[in-house]
Design a protein around this motif. Structure first.
Motif, mmCIF file in Angstrom:
data_model
loop_
_atom_site.group_PDB
_atom_site.id
_atom_site.type_symbol
_atom_site.label_atom_id
_atom_site.label_comp_id
_atom_site.label_asym_id
_atom_site.label_seq_id
_atom_site.Cartn_x
_atom_site.Cartn_y
_atom_site.Cartn_z
ATOM 1 N N ILE A 54 0.817 -1.211 0.000
ATOM 2 C CA ILE A 54 0.000 0.000 0.000
ATOM 3 C C ILE A 54 0.852 1.264 0.000
ATOM 4 O O ILE A 54 0.481 2.288 -0.595
ATOM 5 N N GLY A 55 2.019 1.222 0.646
ATOM 6 C CA GLY A 55 2.863 2.400 0.721
ATOM 7 C C GLY A 55 3.547 2.750 -0.586
ATOM 8 O O GLY A 55 4.149 3.827 -0.700
ATOM 9 N N ARG A 56 3.464 1.864 -1.575
ATOM 10 C CA ARG A 56 4.109 2.134 -2.862
ATOM 11 C C ARG A 56 3.162 2.828 -3.844
ATOM 12 O O ARG A 56 3.545 3.122 -4.968
ATOM 13 N N TRP A 57 1.920 3.044 -3.435
ATOM 14 C CA TRP A 57 0.935 3.623 -4.340
ATOM 15 C C TRP A 57 0.973 5.143 -4.238
ATOM 16 O O TRP A 57 1.130 5.711 -3.159
ATOM 17 N N CYS A 58 0.771 5.810 -5.370
ATOM 18 C CA CYS A 58 0.899 7.265 -5.434
ATOM 19 C C CYS A 58 -0.415 7.988 -5.154
ATOM 20 O O CYS A 58 -0.433 9.202 -5.049
ATOM 21 N N THR A 204 4.323 4.428 -7.360
ATOM 22 C CA THR A 204 5.067 5.688 -7.441
ATOM 23 C C THR A 204 5.942 5.735 -8.688
ATOM 24 O O THR A 204 5.974 6.744 -9.407
ATOM 25 N N THR A 205 6.640 4.647 -8.966
ATOM 26 C CA THR A 205 7.515 4.623 -10.142
ATOM 27 C C THR A 205 6.709 4.620 -11.433
ATOM 28 O O THR A 205 7.078 5.286 -12.410
ATOM 29 N N GLY A 206 5.601 3.869 -11.446
ATOM 30 C CA GLY A 206 4.762 3.822 -12.637
ATOM 31 C C GLY A 206 4.136 5.159 -12.945
ATOM 32 O O GLY A 206 4.055 5.576 -14.111
ATOM 33 N N PHE A 207 3.696 5.855 -11.911
ATOM 34 C CA PHE A 207 3.067 7.167 -12.094
ATOM 35 C C PHE A 207 4.076 8.172 -12.648
ATOM 36 O O PHE A 207 3.761 8.963 -13.542
ATOM 37 N N ALA A 208 5.296 8.128 -12.127
ATOM 38 C CA ALA A 208 6.337 9.031 -12.619
ATOM 39 C C ALA A 208 6.651 8.756 -14.086
ATOM 40 O O ALA A 208 6.860 9.688 -14.876
ATOM 41 N N ALA A 209 6.656 7.468 -14.455
ATOM 42 C CA ALA A 209 6.925 7.111 -15.848
ATOM 43 C C ALA A 209 5.820 7.610 -16.767
ATOM 44 O O ALA A 209 6.081 8.102 -17.880
ATOM 45 N N VAL A 210 4.571 7.499 -16.321
ATOM 46 C CA VAL A 210 3.445 7.987 -17.118
ATOM 47 C C VAL A 210 3.511 9.501 -17.256
ATOM 48 O O VAL A 210 3.263 10.059 -18.341
ATOM 49 N N ALA A 211 3.850 10.195 -16.179
ATOM 50 C CA ALA A 211 3.959 11.653 -16.225
ATOM 51 C C ALA A 211 5.012 12.086 -17.242
ATOM 52 O O ALA A 211 4.795 13.022 -18.030
ATOM 53 N N SER A 229 -14.657 2.232 -11.131
ATOM 54 C CA SER A 229 -14.335 1.945 -9.743
ATOM 55 C C SER A 229 -13.643 3.125 -9.078
ATOM 56 O O SER A 229 -13.307 4.127 -9.711
ATOM 57 N N THR A 230 -13.404 2.964 -7.773
ATOM 58 C CA THR A 230 -12.667 3.978 -7.033
ATOM 59 C C THR A 230 -11.277 4.181 -7.613
ATOM 60 O O THR A 230 -10.788 5.315 -7.703
ATOM 61 N N SER A 231 -10.620 3.087 -8.022
ATOM 62 C CA SER A 231 -9.259 3.229 -8.549
ATOM 63 C C SER A 231 -9.253 4.049 -9.835
ATOM 64 O O SER A 231 -8.328 4.836 -10.072
ATOM 65 N N ALA A 232 -10.272 3.903 -10.665
ATOM 66 C CA ALA A 232 -10.352 4.689 -11.894
ATOM 67 C C ALA A 232 -10.435 6.183 -11.572
ATOM 68 O O ALA A 232 -9.720 7.005 -12.147
ATOM 69 N N ALA A 233 -11.312 6.540 -10.629
ATOM 70 C CA ALA A 233 -11.468 7.944 -10.259
ATOM 71 C C ALA A 233 -10.242 8.463 -9.521
ATOM 72 O O ALA A 233 -9.842 9.621 -9.697
ATOM 73 N N ALA A 234 -9.626 7.611 -8.703
ATOM 74 C CA ALA A 234 -8.444 8.038 -7.955
ATOM 75 C C ALA A 234 -7.273 8.321 -8.895
ATOM 76 O O ALA A 234 -6.518 9.281 -8.693
ATOM 77 N N ILE A 235 -7.118 7.499 -9.922
ATOM 78 C CA ILE A 235 -6.066 7.742 -10.904
ATOM 79 C C ILE A 235 -6.345 9.032 -11.666
ATOM 80 O O ILE A 235 -5.441 9.840 -11.916
ATOM 81 N N ALA A 236 -7.613 9.240 -12.022
ATOM 82 C CA ALA A 236 -7.986 10.473 -12.717
ATOM 83 C C ALA A 236 -7.659 11.694 -11.859
ATOM 84 O O ALA A 236 -7.096 12.685 -12.345
ATOM 85 N N PHE A 237 -7.998 11.632 -10.578
ATOM 86 C CA PHE A 237 -7.720 12.750 -9.672
ATOM 87 C C PHE A 237 -6.221 13.013 -9.595
ATOM 88 O O PHE A 237 -5.764 14.167 -9.656
ATOM 89 N N ALA A 238 -5.429 11.936 -9.458
ATOM 90 C CA ALA A 238 -3.982 12.092 -9.346
ATOM 91 C C ALA A 238 -3.390 12.675 -10.626
ATOM 92 O O ALA A 238 -2.516 13.558 -10.571
ATOM 93 N N MET A 239 -3.862 12.230 -11.769
ATOM 94 C CA MET A 239 -3.315 12.730 -13.033
ATOM 95 C C MET A 239 -3.652 14.202 -13.237
ATOM 96 O O MET A 239 -2.840 14.978 -13.762
#
Length: 466
Positions: A54-58, A204-211, A229-239
């Motif tokens: 869980i701590g590796r998620w952005c 964290t690493t995957g998100f940085a690569a996508v950015a 799902s929640t993960s879909a919306a959470a990724i959208a919010f983060a992006m």
């Protein structure tokens, strides 16, 4: 010859947040000592327990900060009582109903895990085996024989236990993605290298690569996220909010979803005050009175979807558009074809151990029979392909498939999986702990202590300034 590590009451396979949940639920109710007396062995492949991945998620959590801290609720003199005054616990209590970064949540769960590790190791019948991976488990006349492997030396050992709890996590199988059809076309064939699974993005690493990938386009990117799902919306919010080098234009990010996007409300009155009327009696939890208690978006995801839909007078989010699949396939395909990146947020599948019967024959599990099939029944017991529960074999955690029912609450209309950490550490974890401690485990399970009597009462009693 494989060395036996002896007999224990329960072998917990996986020392992440789900694996610790039955122990925390027992602690909450003052029964941890009873569980430890039965004998507890935790098997964890990493070098520590509690945090898991869980701590590796952005992304931020969809549980409140207080929900995390609430796992320490219990008797005043309980085994984990000292952690209630820890600075990190106080930080979470002060954050209250707000969200927290999962990175920070991982630090807190690691703290709890370290304390629980010490408690287990100090008990006469307790063991924490780190750096081991479980290979399989086989039914015996007295319980289960679980084969584990030392990841450093490769040596194998066996654990003889009355009960086994699988907290082995979940995955996003590539094989399932290859069969996924969206708007009448095969998703992998249509999108090719532009397609990623959500699990590849939330780290964290995957998100940085996508950015970096999107920033390198030199223009406003177009991203399509498939899933409601929640993960879909959470990724959208983060992006939209955590990629400073990426400037999305109007409608630059699209969530393509099959089901209606539901909004959580604490009660009917709050929903109606926002002009939100998209619910009926089956969408209200009969225990708590909450609207879309299980299926509704919360916290950051909730605000984002409400802005996109113009609910409650919130300002619009012009960079985000919502698109319902199954209405206009041509429009859906245009969104996919024009996207620079397509993210499949289609959920997870349980990662269970190979299970064998007493004769050494492989047991087919229900979760192996279909892409949405559950691993467990309504009492967290692992079930075979015919739907029969396997005695004293339980599972908990992401994608296990448990759905709250009856006295545990939840809206009757809910379809899907309930993966909340608070649920695991309370109702679900207590169900498993009670089944281990009480051979005559009743099907009309009911928590003895009120579900909402948690850490806030402990802090009030201790008069801590938090």
């Amino acid at each position: 010859m494989t060395l036996s590590l002896g007999r224990t009451g329960v072998a917990i396979i996986g020392g992440g947040p789900a694996g610790l949940a039955p122990l925390l639920a027992a602690h909450r109710r003052g029964r941890l000592a009873d569980l430890l007396k039965e004998g507890v062995t935790v098997v964890e492949q990493s070098g520590s327990v509690g945090e898991g991945t869980i701590g590796r998620w952005c992304i931020n959590s969809d549980s409140t900060a207080f929900t995390f801290a609430d796992c320490l609720a219990g008797p005043p003199d309980s085994e984990l009582a000292a952690l209630r005054s820890h600075p990190l616990t106080k930080e979470f209590v002060e954050a209250g109903e707000g969200t927290v970064p999962l990175r920070r949540a991982g630090e807190f769960l690691g703290l709890v895990g370290q304390a629980m590790n010490e408690v287990i190791a100090a008990s006469p019948n307790g063991r924490v085996l780190k750096g081991y991976r479980a290979v399989s488990t086989q039914r015996t006349t007295t319980g289960w024989l679980t084969l584990i492997r030392d990841l450093e030396s490769g040596r194998e050992r066996t654990i003889d236990s009355r009960n086994v709890v699988l907290a082995t996590g979940a995955s996003q199988p590539v094989e399932r993605l290859r069969r996924e059809v969206v708007a009448g076309v095969n998703l992998v064939e249509r999108c090719g290298e532009r397609l990623l699974q959500s699990g590849e993005v939330v780290s964290t690493t995957g998100f940085a690569a996508v950015a970096a990938r999107l920033a390198g386009l030199g223009r406003p990117p177009r991203v399509a996220i498939i899933g409601g799902s929640t993960s879909a919306a959470a990724i959208a919010f983060a992006m939209l909010n955590r990629m400073p080098g990426v400037a999305f234009g109007p409608g630059g990010l699209t969530i393509l979803h099959r089901r209606p996007l539901r909004i959580f409300y604490p009660n009917v009155e709050a929903a109606l005050a926002d002009g939100y009327t998209e619910f009926g009696s089956d969408d209200i939890c009969p225990v708590s009175g909450r609207v879309f208690r299980l299926s509704g978006f919360r916290l950051d995801s909730r605000e984002l979807i409400m802005r996109a839909r113009g609910i409650g007078g919130r300002p619009a989010e012009p960079r985000l558009q919502l698109h319902r699949l199954g209405v206009d396939d041509a429009a859906s395909l245009a969104l996919l074809d024009n996207a620079d990146l397509v993210i499949a947020a289609l959920g997870y599948r349980p990662r269970a151990l190979p299970v064998f019967d007493e004769a050494g024959e492989r047991v087919s599990l229900q979760s192996e029979t279909g892409p949405q099939a559950r691993l467990v029944d309504d009492h967290c017991r692992v079930v075979d392909a015919s739907g029969n529960p396997l005695p004293h074999l339980f599972a908990i955690g992401l994608a296990a498939g448990f759905v709250p029912h009856g006295k545990l609450g939840g809206e009757p209309s809910f379809r899907g999986q309930a993966n909340g950490l608070w649920l695991w550490q309370n109702d679900v974890g207590a169900m498993i702990a009670d089944a281990i401690l009480s051979p005559s485990f009743a099907e009309d399970y009911l928590l003895e202590s009120p579900a909402l009597a948690g850490l806030e009462q402990v802090y009030a009693a201790q008069e801590l300034e938090v």
